[in-house]
Design an enzyme around this catalytic site. Sequence first.
Site, PDB file in Angstrom:
ATOM      1  N   CYS A 117     -46.753 -24.976 -19.369  1.00 29.05           N
ATOM      2  CA  CYS A 117     -45.862 -23.806 -19.444  1.00 29.05           C
ATOM      3  C   CYS A 117     -46.142 -22.959 -18.219  1.00 29.05           C
ATOM      4  O   CYS A 117     -47.309 -22.735 -17.864  1.00 29.05           O
ATOM      5  CB  CYS A 117     -46.141 -23.011 -20.723  1.00 29.05           C
ATOM      6  SG  CYS A 117     -45.288 -21.413 -20.796  1.00 29.05           S
ATOM      7  N   ASP A 166     -35.741 -20.708 -13.637  1.00 26.96           N
ATOM      8  CA  ASP A 166     -36.512 -20.688 -14.872  1.00 26.96           C
ATOM      9  C   ASP A 166     -35.723 -19.873 -15.892  1.00 26.96           C
ATOM     10  O   ASP A 166     -34.811 -19.130 -15.528  1.00 26.96           O
ATOM     11  CB  ASP A 166     -37.882 -20.040 -14.620  1.00 26.96           C
ATOM     12  CG  ASP A 166     -38.731 -19.966 -15.886  1.00 26.96           C
ATOM     13  OD1 ASP A 166     -38.660 -20.894 -16.710  1.00 26.96           O
ATOM     14  OD2 ASP A 166     -39.446 -18.959 -16.072  1.00 26.96           O
ATOM     15  N   SER A 167     -36.088 -20.009 -17.152  1.00 25.36           N
ATOM     16  CA  SER A 167     -35.437 -19.208 -18.184  1.00 25.36           C
ATOM     17  C   SER A 167     -35.715 -17.719 -17.998  1.00 25.36           C
ATOM     18  O   SER A 167     -34.977 -16.887 -18.491  1.00 25.36           O
ATOM     19  CB  SER A 167     -35.937 -19.635 -19.550  1.00 25.36           C
ATOM     20  OG  SER A 167     -37.340 -19.460 -19.619  1.00 25.36           O
ATOM     21  N   GLU A 196     -46.821 -11.779 -21.064  1.00 26.15           N
ATOM     22  CA  GLU A 196     -45.794 -10.812 -20.664  1.00 26.15           C
ATOM     23  C   GLU A 196     -46.198  -9.376 -20.994  1.00 26.15           C
ATOM     24  O   GLU A 196     -45.676  -8.434 -20.418  1.00 26.15           O
ATOM     25  CB  GLU A 196     -44.452 -11.189 -21.299  1.00 26.15           C
ATOM     26  CG  GLU A 196     -44.004 -12.553 -20.787  1.00 26.15           C
ATOM     27  CD  GLU A 196     -42.511 -12.802 -20.862  1.00 26.15           C
ATOM     28  OE1 GLU A 196     -41.844 -12.140 -21.670  1.00 26.15           O
ATOM     29  OE2 GLU A 196     -42.039 -13.666 -20.116  1.00 26.15           O
ATOM     30  N   HIS A 254     -46.076 -19.942 -17.675  1.00 29.75           N
ATOM     31  CA  HIS A 254     -46.808 -18.679 -17.858  1.00 29.75           C
ATOM     32  C   HIS A 254     -48.334 -18.880 -17.832  1.00 29.75           C
ATOM     33  O   HIS A 254     -49.080 -17.957 -17.555  1.00 29.75           O
ATOM     34  CB  HIS A 254     -46.463 -18.045 -19.205  1.00 29.75           C
ATOM     35  CG  HIS A 254     -45.165 -17.286 -19.217  1.00 29.75           C
ATOM     36  ND1 HIS A 254     -43.951 -17.896 -19.017  1.00 29.75           N
ATOM     37  CD2 HIS A 254     -44.895 -15.974 -19.418  1.00 29.75           C
ATOM     38  CE1 HIS A 254     -42.996 -16.989 -19.104  1.00 29.75           C
ATOM     39  NE2 HIS A 254     -43.534 -15.817 -19.346  1.00 29.75           N
ATOM     40  N   CYS A 270     -39.042 -24.644 -15.354  1.00 27.37           N
ATOM     41  CA  CYS A 270     -39.009 -24.274 -16.770  1.00 27.37           C
ATOM     42  C   CYS A 270     -39.245 -25.558 -17.527  1.00 27.37           C
ATOM     43  O   CYS A 270     -38.463 -26.512 -17.396  1.00 27.37           O
ATOM     44  CB  CYS A 270     -37.637 -23.694 -17.099  1.00 27.37           C
ATOM     45  SG  CYS A 270     -37.272 -23.585 -18.850  1.00 27.37           S
TER      46      CYS A 270
END
Lengths: 276, 276
Positions: A181, A6-7, A149, A183, A69
Site C-alpha cells: 500500500c 492514485d486514488s 493520514e 501509504h 494505487c
Amino acid sequence: MIGIFDSGIGGLTVVRALMKTLPGLRLLYFGDTARTPYGTKSPETIVAYAIEDTEFLLSQGAQIIVIACNSAASVATDILKERYPEVPIFEVISPAVKKTVAVTQKKIVGVIGTRATIESGIYERKIKELDPTIRVFGQPCPLLVPLVEEGWLKRPETKRIVRKYLQPLKVRGVDTLVLGCTHYPLLKPIISAKMGRRTTVIDSSEEVAREIGEFLKQRPDVAARLERGPDHLFYVSDLTPTSQRIARLFLTERIQLLKAETMGYLPLLKGTLGVK
Amino acid sequence: MIGIFDSGIGGLTVVRALMKTLPGLRLLYFGDTARTPYGTKSPETIVAYAIEDTEFLLSQGAQIIVIACNSAASVATDILKERYPEVPIFEVISPAVKKTVAVTQKKIVGVIGTRATIESGIYERKIKELDPTIRVFGQPCPLLVPLVEEGWLKRPETKRIVRKYLQPLKVRGVDTLVLGCTHYPLLKPIISAKMGRRTTVIDSSEEVAREIGEFLKQRPDVAARLERGPDHLFYVSDLTPTSQRIARLFLTERIQLLKAETMGYLPLLKGTLGVK
C-alpha cells in the site's frame, strides 16, 4: 512527463521515489481525492475510475503512466495496457513482487495492504507465478491508511495497532515483508522495528521507480523524449485543506496541489442513475 | 416512502432509529458507497453529490428526504430545501442541537465528529443561535469511522483511542456530548462509559427520528400519503462484500443491499475533466 495516478495522496510516495531515483525528469501527478479511497470499491468501479485517471494524465501530456494505487494496479493494469498499447504503463505491484522473489531465502513472505488488496490475492498469485514454492501470508491492515493520514506516524496507538497486525506474520516466520500500500512507507520505521533486522521490508514505491529507471536505460529513445525540469505538477479532483495537509506530510512543505479543472467536472449521477 | 441518504453505510443508524420510532413506515435508503466518504471532500463536491443523492431518492418514490450524513447536512441542507420546496427535508444536525440546548445544565457542551464536521463549526454555530451562553467544545475523531467499519466496537485499541479523543472534553467538564456522526451510535457504550453517568450523550439519529415523528403528527395529510410496509429498500452506488458486511453490523444480518442500477451509472470524468 511521467504521469502518476492514485486514488488519493498516497501515491506521492511513488513521486518521492521517482524524484530520488530519476532526478531531473518532470512529473505529473493526479490524485482522485473526489472519490478516494478506491480500496473499498468494486473492481468495475475501480476500472472505470482508472480509465478516467489515465485519460486525464494523457490529456495533460503524460508520456508514461504509473499506476501508483494498489487497488487500481490489481484490477485495471491489463485493461489499461490493452486500451493504450502505445503508452508504457507501470504499476506498483510487479516490481515489488520481483524483488521479493529475489530476496526471500526462507521462502516465507508476508504481504500487508488494504482489505481490498489482500482479499484480491494479487501479490500471492504473482509471487507464486514466479516461484510456486514460496509461501505467502497476507494481512489486511485497514486502519493504517487513516492512521497515516492523521499524521499519527509514531504514536503509541499506531505502534500498538501495527504490532497487532504484524504479530501473525511474525509467528509465521516471514523473512520478507511487502508493503502493499502506498501509504505504508511512512510507517516503515515502526514496521521494520517490529519485524526485526532479519526481515527485509520491500517498499513498492522504490521498486517501481527502480524498474522505470531500468526501462529508460533500455529505451533511450523514450528517455530522450521525456520532459525535464523541476516544475512538477500535482493535480487532485477535489482540493481541500486536508488533502493539502496530507500531501505535505507525504512529500514536502512546499507542495502545492491544483484542482483538476473542471468545467463540468464532478461525476454526475443525474439522469443516468435512477429508474430501476 | 421516507428516503434517507448518506455518503455510505453510517446512515443506517438513522434507519434503525426510524424503524423503532415510526414502525410500519416504508423506508428507502441510498448510500453513496462509490464515492464515500464525504467528510474529507470540499463543500462544492459534497453539495453536488447531495443533489444527485436526493434526485435518486425522489426518482425512486421518496416523499420525505432525510439527510443522514453530517457533512451533507452541514453544507447542503439550505440548497436542497430551496431546490425542492415541496419536499419535507430533515437532517441529522438540528434535532440534536435542539435536544442539546434543552438538556445541558452547566451549559458546557462537547461535540464529536469527523474532521470536516468539527472544522465546519456547524454544531457550535447552531447551538449558539439558540443559546449564546452555552460553551461548545468540538473534538474531531477521524479514526472512529474506520474503527467502527472494522467492527472493532469493543476492542482495547478502540477504547484507548476513544479515551484519547474524549479526554480534552472531560477536562472541560462538559455535561452533554453530541455524537455528531452517524457511525458513533455504535460506539455509544464505550463513549458513555468513558464520559461517566453525569454526561448526557445525544444520539443525532434518535433525535431526527423523533422530529420526523412530531412532524407527521402535525401533518396527518403527509402521514396519510406515506407508504406503509416492512419491505424497506436499501440502495448503494457501489456494492461490495465490505459494504454488505458493514450494513449487517449496523442494522441486521438480514439486510440485503441493492446496487442502484445503473445503465451508464459510474460518474465519468471523460471529456469533462481535462483540458486545463
